[in-house]
Design a protein around this motif. Sequence first.
Motif, PDB file in Angstrom:
ATOM      1  N   VAL A  50     -12.714  -3.194   6.002  1.00  0.00           N
ATOM      2  CA  VAL A  50     -12.603  -2.087   6.883  1.00  0.00           C
ATOM      3  C   VAL A  50     -12.549  -0.908   5.823  1.00  0.00           C
ATOM      4  CG1 VAL A  50     -11.757  -0.700   8.528  1.00  0.00           C
ATOM      5  CG2 VAL A  50     -12.289  -3.282   8.837  1.00  0.00           C
ATOM      6  N   ILE A  51     -11.279  -0.866   5.128  1.00  0.00           N
ATOM      7  CA  ILE A  51     -10.697  -0.065   4.239  1.00  0.00           C
ATOM      8  C   ILE A  51     -11.621  -0.362   2.726  1.00  0.00           C
ATOM      9  CG2 ILE A  51      -8.858   1.159   3.095  1.00  0.00           C
ATOM     10  CD1 ILE A  51      -9.152   1.347   6.276  1.00  0.00           C
ATOM     11  N   PRO A  52     -12.138   0.608   2.126  1.00  0.00           N
ATOM     12  CA  PRO A  52     -12.820   0.417   0.859  1.00  0.00           C
ATOM     13  C   PRO A  52     -11.702   0.144  -0.402  1.00  0.00           C
ATOM     14  CG  PRO A  52     -13.269   2.452   1.826  1.00  0.00           C
ATOM     15  CD  PRO A  52     -12.373   2.146   2.603  1.00  0.00           C
ATOM     16  N   TYR A  53     -12.072  -0.516  -1.205  1.00  0.00           N
ATOM     17  CA  TYR A  53     -11.209  -0.989  -2.383  1.00  0.00           C
ATOM     18  C   TYR A  53     -10.273   0.249  -2.926  1.00  0.00           C
ATOM     19  CZ  TYR A  53      -9.022  -2.185  -7.009  1.00  0.00           C
ATOM     20  OH  TYR A  53      -8.282  -2.162  -7.901  1.00  0.00           O
ATOM     21  N   GLU A  54     -10.669   1.285  -3.408  1.00  0.00           N
ATOM     22  CA  GLU A  54     -10.054   2.368  -3.965  1.00  0.00           C
ATOM     23  C   GLU A  54      -8.761   2.564  -2.870  1.00  0.00           C
ATOM     24  OE1 GLU A  54     -13.286   2.490  -3.571  1.00  0.00           O
ATOM     25  OE2 GLU A  54     -13.849   1.802  -5.812  1.00  0.00           O
ATOM     26  N   GLN A  55      -8.928   2.831  -1.757  1.00  0.00           N
ATOM     27  CA  GLN A  55      -7.968   3.189  -0.578  1.00  0.00           C
ATOM     28  C   GLN A  55      -7.251   2.109  -0.748  1.00  0.00           C
ATOM     29  OE1 GLN A  55      -9.942   4.793   2.892  1.00  0.00           O
ATOM     30  NE2 GLN A  55     -11.177   5.868   1.811  1.00  0.00           N
ATOM     31  N   ARG A  56      -7.564   0.969  -0.525  1.00  0.00           N
ATOM     32  CA  ARG A  56      -6.476  -0.238  -0.314  1.00  0.00           C
ATOM     33  C   ARG A  56      -5.517  -0.443  -1.516  1.00  0.00           C
ATOM     34  NH1 ARG A  56      -9.251  -4.799  -0.658  1.00  0.00           N
ATOM     35  NH2 ARG A  56     -11.290  -3.986  -0.897  1.00  0.00           N
ATOM     36  N   ALA A  57      -6.051  -0.114  -2.929  1.00  0.00           N
ATOM     37  CA  ALA A  57      -5.309  -0.151  -4.043  1.00  0.00           C
ATOM     38  C   ALA A  57      -4.469   0.887  -4.092  1.00  0.00           C
ATOM     39  CB  ALA A  57      -6.380  -0.077  -5.171  1.00  0.00           C
ATOM     40  N   ALA A  58      -4.864   2.331  -3.683  1.00  0.00           N
ATOM     41  CA  ALA A  58      -3.915   3.321  -3.657  1.00  0.00           C
ATOM     42  C   ALA A  58      -2.689   2.983  -2.448  1.00  0.00           C
ATOM     43  CB  ALA A  58      -4.511   4.451  -3.410  1.00  0.00           C
ATOM     44  N   ILE A  59      -3.080   2.502  -1.365  1.00  0.00           N
ATOM     45  CA  ILE A  59      -2.048   1.897  -0.313  1.00  0.00           C
ATOM     46  C   ILE A  59      -0.928   1.017  -1.146  1.00  0.00           C
ATOM     47  CG2 ILE A  59      -1.383   0.862   1.634  1.00  0.00           C
ATOM     48  CD1 ILE A  59      -4.160   2.248   2.790  1.00  0.00           C
ATOM     49  N   VAL A  60      -1.385  -0.073  -1.589  1.00  0.00           N
ATOM     50  CA  VAL A  60      -0.559  -0.853  -2.303  1.00  0.00           C
ATOM     51  C   VAL A  60       0.336  -0.484  -3.426  1.00  0.00           C
ATOM     52  CG1 VAL A  60      -0.531  -3.245  -3.381  1.00  0.00           C
ATOM     53  CG2 VAL A  60      -2.036  -3.021  -1.506  1.00  0.00           C
ATOM     54  N   ALA A  61      -0.523   0.439  -4.126  1.00  0.00           N
ATOM     55  CA  ALA A  61       0.512   0.917  -5.379  1.00  0.00           C
ATOM     56  C   ALA A  61       1.430   1.780  -4.884  1.00  0.00           C
ATOM     57  CB  ALA A  61      -0.583   1.792  -6.148  1.00  0.00           C
ATOM     58  N   ALA A  62       1.515   2.453  -3.592  1.00  0.00           N
ATOM     59  CA  ALA A  62       2.605   3.293  -3.222  1.00  0.00           C
ATOM     60  C   ALA A  62       3.759   2.547  -2.562  1.00  0.00           C
ATOM     61  CB  ALA A  62       1.858   4.227  -2.216  1.00  0.00           C
ATOM     62  N   ILE A  63       3.391   1.207  -2.355  1.00  0.00           N
ATOM     63  CA  ILE A  63       4.613   0.444  -1.855  1.00  0.00           C
ATOM     64  C   ILE A  63       5.932   0.453  -3.022  1.00  0.00           C
ATOM     65  CG2 ILE A  63       5.390  -1.764  -1.019  1.00  0.00           C
ATOM     66  CD1 ILE A  63       3.350  -0.070   0.854  1.00  0.00           C
ATOM     67  N   LYS A  64       6.914   0.539  -2.725  1.00  0.00           N
ATOM     68  CA  LYS A  64       7.963   0.554  -3.655  1.00  0.00           C
ATOM     69  C   LYS A  64       8.164  -0.648  -4.355  1.00  0.00           C
ATOM     70  CE  LYS A  64      12.090   0.151  -0.659  1.00  0.00           C
ATOM     71  NZ  LYS A  64      13.139   0.578  -0.122  1.00  0.00           N
ATOM     72  N   PHE A  65       7.820  -1.916  -3.565  1.00  0.00           N
ATOM     73  CA  PHE A  65       8.007  -3.202  -4.367  1.00  0.00           C
ATOM     74  C   PHE A  65       7.124  -3.554  -5.167  1.00  0.00           C
ATOM     75  CE2 PHE A  65       9.236  -3.490   0.263  1.00  0.00           C
ATOM     76  CZ  PHE A  65      10.699  -3.199   0.158  1.00  0.00           C
ATOM     77  N   VAL A  66       6.054  -2.793  -5.349  1.00  0.00           N
ATOM     78  CA  VAL A  66       4.689  -3.042  -6.328  1.00  0.00           C
ATOM     79  C   VAL A  66       4.880  -2.348  -7.732  1.00  0.00           C
ATOM     80  CG1 VAL A  66       2.148  -3.014  -6.598  1.00  0.00           C
ATOM     81  CG2 VAL A  66       3.246  -3.482  -4.420  1.00  0.00           C
ATOM     82  N   ASP A  67       4.984  -3.010  -8.849  1.00  0.00           N
ATOM     83  CA  ASP A  67       4.964  -2.361 -10.117  1.00  0.00           C
ATOM     84  C   ASP A  67       3.556  -2.033 -10.811  1.00  0.00           C
ATOM     85  OD1 ASP A  67       7.929  -2.467 -10.689  1.00  0.00           O
ATOM     86  OD2 ASP A  67       7.608  -4.441 -10.277  1.00  0.00           O
ATOM     87  N   GLU A  68       2.648  -2.919 -10.280  1.00  0.00           N
ATOM     88  CA  GLU A  68       1.250  -2.834 -10.875  1.00  0.00           C
ATOM     89  C   GLU A  68       0.281  -3.208  -9.933  1.00  0.00           C
ATOM     90  OE1 GLU A  68      -1.092  -3.976 -15.143  1.00  0.00           O
ATOM     91  OE2 GLU A  68       1.011  -4.315 -14.885  1.00  0.00           O
ATOM     92  N   VAL A  69      -1.012  -2.709  -9.745  1.00  0.00           N
ATOM     93  CA  VAL A  69      -2.081  -2.968  -9.063  1.00  0.00           C
ATOM     94  C   VAL A  69      -3.204  -3.344 -10.046  1.00  0.00           C
ATOM     95  CG1 VAL A  69      -3.655  -2.496  -7.354  1.00  0.00           C
ATOM     96  CG2 VAL A  69      -1.357  -1.904  -6.850  1.00  0.00           C
ATOM     97  N   VAL A  70      -3.825  -4.439  -9.846  1.00  0.00           N
ATOM     98  CA  VAL A  70      -4.939  -4.803 -10.603  1.00  0.00           C
ATOM     99  C   VAL A  70      -6.193  -5.059  -9.822  1.00  0.00           C
ATOM    100  CG1 VAL A  70      -3.837  -5.284 -12.886  1.00  0.00           C
ATOM    101  CG2 VAL A  70      -4.561  -7.159 -10.968  1.00  0.00           C
TER     102      VAL A  70
END
Length: 135
Positions: A50-70
């Motif tokens: 439903v949500i495009p990749y770029e937006q999903r990656a940006a959401i996950v990258a903004a989570i404080k537990f995440v150091d890197e998104v690939v």
Amino acid sequence: MIIGYTTGVYDMFHIGHLNLLKRAKEKCDYLIVGVSTDECCESYKHKRPVIPYEQRAAIVAAIKFVDEVVPQENMNKLAFLKQRHFDVMFHGDEWKGTELYNHYEEEFLKFGARIEYFSHTDGISSSLLRTIINK
């Protein structure tokens, strides 16, 4: 330093996703999160997120537990391990004991890595949200 890795589509981000990322980060020093590209998702789930990749990656990258998104461009976890070392991969326990994940466990050991399984958060999933929205 313990490097952790987990993957997902992270479509319609919900508390189950957050719980997984939090639990993973509690067990490693550096957490890499593979977010499935739209094409990868379509190849194995046969539906577009439903949500495009770029937006999903940006959401996950903004989570404080995440150091890197690939980007997760395919489902081959061993290929990613060979490309980019990690010590532990976190995954849902529905795959534990399957032929594929038993194979991954054996192969990961050759690279000094292991798999840790987590149970899902009860009562929530992107599939459930999709069903509710489509009613």
